[in-house]
Structures are given as C-alpha cells and as structure tokens.
Enzyme design. Structure first.
Site, PDB file in Angstrom:
ATOM      1  N   LYS A   1       0.834  -1.215   0.000  1.00  0.00           N
ATOM      2  CA  LYS A   1       0.000   0.000   0.000  1.00  0.00           C
ATOM      3  C   LYS A   1       0.864   1.259   0.000  1.00  0.00           C
ATOM      4  CE  LYS A   1      -4.342  -1.874   0.790  1.00  0.00           C
ATOM      5  NZ  LYS A   1      -5.674  -1.887   1.297  1.00  0.00           N
TER       6      LYS A   1
ATOM      7  N   LYS B   1      -3.686  -9.833  -6.442  1.00  0.00           N
ATOM      8  CA  LYS B   1      -4.937 -10.102  -5.730  1.00  0.00           C
ATOM      9  C   LYS B   1      -6.058  -9.189  -6.230  1.00  0.00           C
ATOM     10  CE  LYS B   1      -5.796  -8.007  -1.535  1.00  0.00           C
ATOM     11  NZ  LYS B   1      -6.937  -7.838  -0.659  1.00  0.00           N
TER      12      LYS B   1
ATOM     13  N   LYS C   1     -10.745  -4.303  -3.975  1.00  0.00           N
ATOM     14  CA  LYS C   1     -11.830  -3.348  -4.238  1.00  0.00           C
ATOM     15  C   LYS C   1     -11.320  -1.936  -4.432  1.00  0.00           C
ATOM     16  CE  LYS C   1     -13.542  -3.941   0.370  1.00  0.00           C
ATOM     17  NZ  LYS C   1     -12.521  -3.574   1.349  1.00  0.00           N
TER      18      LYS C   1
END
Ligand code: ATP
Ligand code: LTN
Length: 337
Positions: free
Chosen positions: A120, A202, A205
């Site tokens: 992230k 992966k 969303k």
C-alpha cells in the site's frame, strides 16, 4: 453424548471487512461466504472496519454510503442480527483504546515486515501515513477485545493474524492469560482470488473497476468483465495456478460458487475453449449473486432497520469489549477508581 455436546459453550468468531469500496467477489468467496458457512457454529461478531478504511483517503459521502451498504450486504448474505453481533468499528470506542495499549507492545521492526504495508505504501506513495503502518495493531485490538477463537479471512490477512497472535502471546507472557490466542480460518482454494486484468495480483476493491467483479454488479456487467478476463495463449483448461494463473483463477471462482473443486470443473470443461469457461463462470456467479442482490435491494431501502441493527450491535459489542479493556487496564497498572 450428543446432548452433552449441545450444551458445550460455543467458541467466538470475529471478522471484519473495510467499507473502502464495492465489495468484490474476492471478499465474498475469500471471507463473506465463510462467515455465512460458520455463523451457526460460533458466537459471531461481524464488523464494518470503517476506521481501517481511513488509512487510504476516503470521500466522506462514499464512506458513509459504503458502510451502510456493507451492513445491508452482511444481512443479505444471510447473517442474522438476532444471532450475531453486526456493527461498525467506530461505534465501539474500545477498539481504538485497546489499539493504543497494544501499540506499546508492538515493535517497529515487526510492523515494517508487513507486506500489506509495503504494497500500500508503494501504491499510495503520496500518503504513507502512520495509520497504514499501525493498521495491524488496530486489527489485533478488534480481534482480542472479544476473546476470539476463530478469524475467517483471505490469505492476504495471514500475516496480520500472525502479528496479532504474537502481540497477544507477548502480553499474556507478562500479565497472565488476558487474551485468547486466535486461529485463522483460511480456505485452501478461495483464499486468494486474483484480479481479472492481472491474475498475478490479488483482486482488490480499491483497484480499477474492470479488475474485479463487485457483488452488486448487474448480470451484463459480470458477463462483460469475465469475457475480458486475462487468460493465456495455450487454450488448455487446466488448474495450475503457477503456470496458468488466469485460467486457474476462473476455475477457483467457478468451483467456489458451485461448491465443487477447481479440478472437477477443469475436467468437466476439458476440450472446450476459454469462451466456455468464461461463460460458465459468469453464469454461476450470476446465479449465486442474484438472490443476494435481490435481498440487498430490499434491505438498503430500510435505513431504519439498518440503523437499529447497528445500534443494537454496537451495544452488545461494547458490553463485551468493555470487560476486556477493564481487565487490560487493571493488569497493566492504570489507576482505576
Ligand atoms: P482494499 O483493496 O480496500 O484493501 P480488499 O478488497 O483487500 O480491500 P478487505 O476489506 O481488506 O478487502 O478484506 C476483507 C476480507 O476479504 C478479508 O478477509 C480479506 O482477506 C478478504 N479478501 C480480500 N481480497 C480477497 C481476494 N482477492 N481473495 C480472497 N479473499 C480476499
Ligand atoms: N484488515 C482486514 C479487515 C479487518 C479484519 C479485522 C479482519 C479489520 N479488522 C479483524 C479480521 C479480523 C482486511 O481484510 N483488510
């Protein structure tokens, strides 16, 4: 003997999903579906991790909408608010209170090793905030407040569960048995559903919309997304995640929603083209999601009901969390009156 078993105290289960976007098929088969499968056997808490969602910038209106939507989705999937505690993380202040304490029992070194933090930070280089770094500590607080035995999650959360166990073990080592040490519940084949546009990553969303199927996507959108899904050029339907990630991902999704195995689906489709695999997967996903979507559309209209579920959920969660937090405060020597 059977009767004796029935009176045995149920164990505790906790899980959460962030309201950080549209809930995906990855969230469904990796986590939510297991909540539904397990909820009768355990005392369950299902949480909307709205505080975790703040680690990435959220539009306030969208965050509010996504939080109500996730509650409606929990209910639409069949989680019963009479039997389970369904609530929002920010409604129970003990989560952040325990997180602070646990911060003081967590090492910088162990947090720097978290792959989600590294991923992230790379994806959001302009916003590497302290919350992103201490994300696993808040998650540990979520779990440990409720003396949780089992945590159903996708494979991406395994490392966070390990650190939670380490923190709990460290704390118990100093102060005695305060926390239950939780176990993860991670399904073998559906723990990591991959992106439709890049099957080596992966499904997430918070990525581009064509990379995931949302639980609330309309049938024609689902068909279109699967049609465009990346496969490979050798045209053989075989389950081999290492060498055929795109095809294997479709087989995992197909078998997950049908309750079969990827190998069985590969055998049933052997000799056919990727078009057939994509169509079969799209259809099976649509068949699974349609009844959930219909129930969702009813529930989302009823804000009063959703608010009642949230209020009652928060009260019940608080009553348990409060007990654990008091015990922690006492054990570590915070002066109590
Ligand atoms: P974000 O992209 O905002 O980080 P996310 O899609 O990864 O979100 P989370 O809210 O972090 O979703 O995860 C909710 C649950 O869904 C977790 O148990 C997580 O492990 C699981 N999960 C998320 N993505 C997948 C996936 N692709 N396959 C299987 N399980 C998944
Ligand atoms: N970090 C989780 C969401 C989450 C969670 C939890 C999952 C927050 N708190 C406690 C299990 C238990 C994620 O899926 N990204």
């Amino acid at each position: 003997m059977e009767q004796a078993n029935e009176t045995v105290q149920k164990k505790n289960l906790f899980s959460a999903i962030q309201p950080s976007g549209s809930i995906t098929l990855g969230n469904y088969v990796g986590a939510l579906r297991n909540f539904v499968l397990l909820h009768e056997q355990y005392n369950c808490l299902f949480c909307v991790a709205d505080l975790h969602a703040l680690t990435l910038r959220q539009d306030p209106a969208a965050l509010r909408r996504n939080s109500a939507s996730l509650i409606a989705l929990y209910l639409a999937c069949g989680l019963d608010p009479e039997k389970n505690i369904i609530y929002c993380q920010s409604h129970v202040p003990e989560h952040t209170e325990l997180a602070w304490i646990l911060n003081c029992f967590t090492y910088m070194g162990e947090l720097s090793r978290m792959t989600q933090f590294k991923d992230k930070s790379q994806k959001h280089a302009d916003n590497i905030n302290a919350g992103l770094f201490t994300y696993p500590v808040l998650m540990a607080a979520d779990i440990l407040l409720y003396q949780t035995h089992v945590v159903p999650v996708g494979a991406d959360q395994k490392q966070h569960l390990e650190i939670c166990r380490d923190i709990a073990g460290r704390f118990n080592g100093i102060y005695g048995d305060v926390f239950t040490i939780p176990e993860g519940y991670i399904s073998k084949t559906t723990a990591r559903i991959m992106s439709l546009t890049d099957p080596t990553r992966k499904m997430s969303k918070s990525d581009a919309e064509d990379s995931y199927v949302a639980i609330l996507d309309a049938p024609d959108v689902i068909r279109r997304k699967f049609k465009r899904a990346v496969t490979d050029s050798d045209a053989e339907i075989r389950y081999d995640p290492e060498n055929k990630p795109g095809v294997s991902n479709l087989l995992s999704i197909l078998s997950a929603v049908k309750g079969t195995t990827p190998q069985e689906e590969a055998q049933a489709l052997a000799g056919q083209g990727y078009g057939a695999l994509k169509e079969a997967t799209a259809q099976a996903v649509i068949d699974t999601l349609s009844p959930i979507q219909a129930r969702y559309q009813e529930l989302i209209k009823d804000k009063e009901y959703i608010n009642r579920v949230l209020q009652e959920g928060a009260e019940k969660a608080h009553a348990i969390a409060f007990r654990t937090l008091r015990k922690v405060y006492k054990k570590i020597g915070l002066y109590q009156v």
